[in-house]
Design a protein around this motif. Sequence first.
Motif, mmCIF file in Angstrom:
data_model
loop_
_atom_site.group_PDB
_atom_site.id
_atom_site.type_symbol
_atom_site.label_atom_id
_atom_site.label_comp_id
_atom_site.label_asym_id
_atom_site.label_seq_id
_atom_site.Cartn_x
_atom_site.Cartn_y
_atom_site.Cartn_z
ATOM 1 N N LYS A 179 -2.690 10.518 6.357
ATOM 2 C CA LYS A 179 -3.689 9.466 6.583
ATOM 3 C C LYS A 179 -3.483 8.771 7.930
ATOM 4 O O LYS A 179 -4.401 8.137 8.450
ATOM 5 N N TYR A 239 0.849 -1.192 0.000
ATOM 6 C CA TYR A 239 0.000 0.000 0.000
ATOM 7 C C TYR A 239 0.885 1.242 0.000
ATOM 8 O O TYR A 239 1.976 1.248 0.586
ATOM 9 N N PHE A 286 -4.214 7.399 -1.226
ATOM 10 C CA PHE A 286 -4.066 6.053 -0.671
ATOM 11 C C PHE A 286 -4.373 5.055 -1.780
ATOM 12 O O PHE A 286 -5.470 5.068 -2.337
ATOM 13 N N LYS A 332 -3.346 0.866 -3.538
ATOM 14 C CA LYS A 332 -2.727 -0.448 -3.381
ATOM 15 C C LYS A 332 -2.099 -0.858 -4.703
ATOM 16 O O LYS A 332 -2.639 -0.573 -5.769
ATOM 17 N N PRO A 386 4.525 10.261 0.692
ATOM 18 C CA PRO A 386 3.902 8.932 0.658
ATOM 19 C C PRO A 386 4.802 7.856 1.250
ATOM 20 O O PRO A 386 6.002 7.819 0.981
ATOM 21 N N LEU A 408 -9.595 3.340 -0.347
ATOM 22 C CA LEU A 408 -8.564 3.398 -1.385
ATOM 23 C C LEU A 408 -8.986 4.311 -2.523
ATOM 24 O O LEU A 408 -10.144 4.325 -2.925
ATOM 25 N N ASP A 409 -8.011 5.049 -3.067
ATOM 26 C CA ASP A 409 -8.258 5.841 -4.278
ATOM 27 C C ASP A 409 -8.109 4.986 -5.530
ATOM 28 O O ASP A 409 -8.729 5.273 -6.548
ATOM 29 N N LEU A 452 0.406 5.307 0.964
ATOM 30 C CA LEU A 452 -0.502 6.304 1.532
ATOM 31 C C LEU A 452 0.307 7.458 2.084
ATOM 32 O O LEU A 452 1.466 7.294 2.503
ATOM 33 N N THR A 453 -0.288 8.640 2.056
ATOM 34 C CA THR A 453 0.406 9.828 2.540
ATOM 35 C C THR A 453 0.345 9.904 4.057
ATOM 36 O O THR A 453 -0.569 9.363 4.698
ATOM 37 N N THR A 469 4.379 0.582 2.077
ATOM 38 C CA THR A 469 4.435 -0.434 3.138
ATOM 39 C C THR A 469 5.421 -1.565 2.832
ATOM 40 O O THR A 469 5.641 -2.422 3.687
ATOM 41 N N LEU A 494 0.824 11.784 -5.360
ATOM 42 C CA LEU A 494 0.342 11.819 -3.983
ATOM 43 C C LEU A 494 1.100 12.859 -3.161
ATOM 44 O O LEU A 494 0.511 13.526 -2.306
#
Length: 535
Positions: free
Chosen positions: A44, A38, A421, A423, A100, A124-125, A40-41, A103, A399
């Motif tokens: 989040k 994943y 965000f 995946k 960002p 999720l976007d 994500l910024t 993971t 992002l």
Amino acid sequence: QLQALKAIAYKVIDFISQFEDELVKIWNKPKFVRNSHYVLTLDKLGGSPVLEKLFTHPKLPQQVQEWRDLGMIGEDFKLEMLTQKDAAGAPLHKQYQYLPIDTKYFSDLELDILELFDDLDAALDGWLVHSESYQGLNSLASKFSEKIQSIYIDPPFNTGEQFDYVDNFKSSTWLSLLSNKLWLTKTLLTKTGSIFVHLDHSSDYLGRILLNDFFGEENFKNQIIWYYWNKFQMRGMGAYPRNHQSIYFYARDQKENHFYPQVTPLDRPKKLKRIFWDKEKNRIQNVKDTEGKVVYDEVNDTGLDDVWDIPYLGTTSKERTGFDTQKPEELIKRIILSSSLPTEMVLDFFSGSGTTLSAAQKLRRKWLGIELGSHFNDFYINSDGEKATGILGRLKEVLAGKGNHEPCGISAEEKWTGGGFFKYYELEQYEDVLRRAHYADADLFHNPYEDPYHSYVFLRDMKMLDSVEVDEEGNKAHFHPERLYPDIDLAETLSQRRGKWIKRITAEYVEFQDGERMSLTDPDWQTIKPLVWWQ
């Protein structure tokens, strides 16, 4: 002798046809999801305890180096800058809130991060999938059935040249390449959805025939002409240089289709009513937000022209990532705005440089992208032998709202500053299955109702059943994913098999949006079976 030779030849053909049938079954079998992560910024994570764990994680320096490589931070950046208090006293400095995290650097924290979201897939976007496009569409078909509002694809044009991808097919091969994928798209589109297929002079006439066949000539809406006037390409092309390409626009169902003309917004409401043509007045009806305020001008904008004068990306454009056939975000913006509303989903299964996904993120649409090439990654070596930014790296920059290529394109006019965000993962591929499947030498599979030459000899083979442990006493089969691949994402695999969106993932189970839970430690055999033993 000839009759005997003929009989033997037919038997050989029967065996070869069984082998070819087996290869088709492998090609069409549902695929495992692998190597998923994943992005994500930091905003989040808010003020959660995960943020503190992240800032003290031993692999944080690797993440920082990635930010530096993508141009998001300078050489003078220090880790303590992340937590410097701004004027508001926030736990995360505003200047760095959209950096960002990937993971892949923090696998031990991934479940902690995912637990912060009450409805994971809804949060999720987008989804970025590394796969051959047919196998990707085939595996994703159930999960995204009738979820896609707008499809845009820019497939290989069959030019005979080689770019960052193969573009040298015979016409029949090119038609086959597209047709088996277009067949799957109709199940993905909503009833009101649209598809846009971008082609040039070498294949547009074939594409029109193909689209008529799949979507019906009655659902043809327009042929959009992209006029780009590329002075670099025009040199040496004689008296009639080519300076345009075609984008064919089809509805899944003309009677149901929703089309949003490219109008000038007076404001940008979060929710809009649908736009409809007023047949008494012969113009677009007033478009109002949920409070009744008119947000679009009905006088000056009565439709969308089918010739789009949008400049070609110059070689010095900051938007250009190094991908040979990259399209401008402004072009994709018109397509997305004319065919979808915010939060509706856009699909591109020939994602290329990632322009469709980048534009969709900035326009607040959900997105789904599929791409097979090495340009899927953060960086890759392009056809000129140079290091270039891949799709994954580009989306991370989007992002962040800054980087080697950001801000650029439509960022300024959309007031895009970052955040998001998504995946990304790989799908098991045809070649992976061939390497793992077991086909042992053995006697013919005996079927008392057929002679040996017509029995399906592959029915007895192991396929990938060495990943299964049979409990004869309990009359159960236990699947062990680690025996196949060390990086299977079982939760996403089950989500695709069940055709359901994920609400929550824990170490023990995956919960879907309808409340169903499936074990991740002992998954349901009937759901897994087609993945390891195809028939």
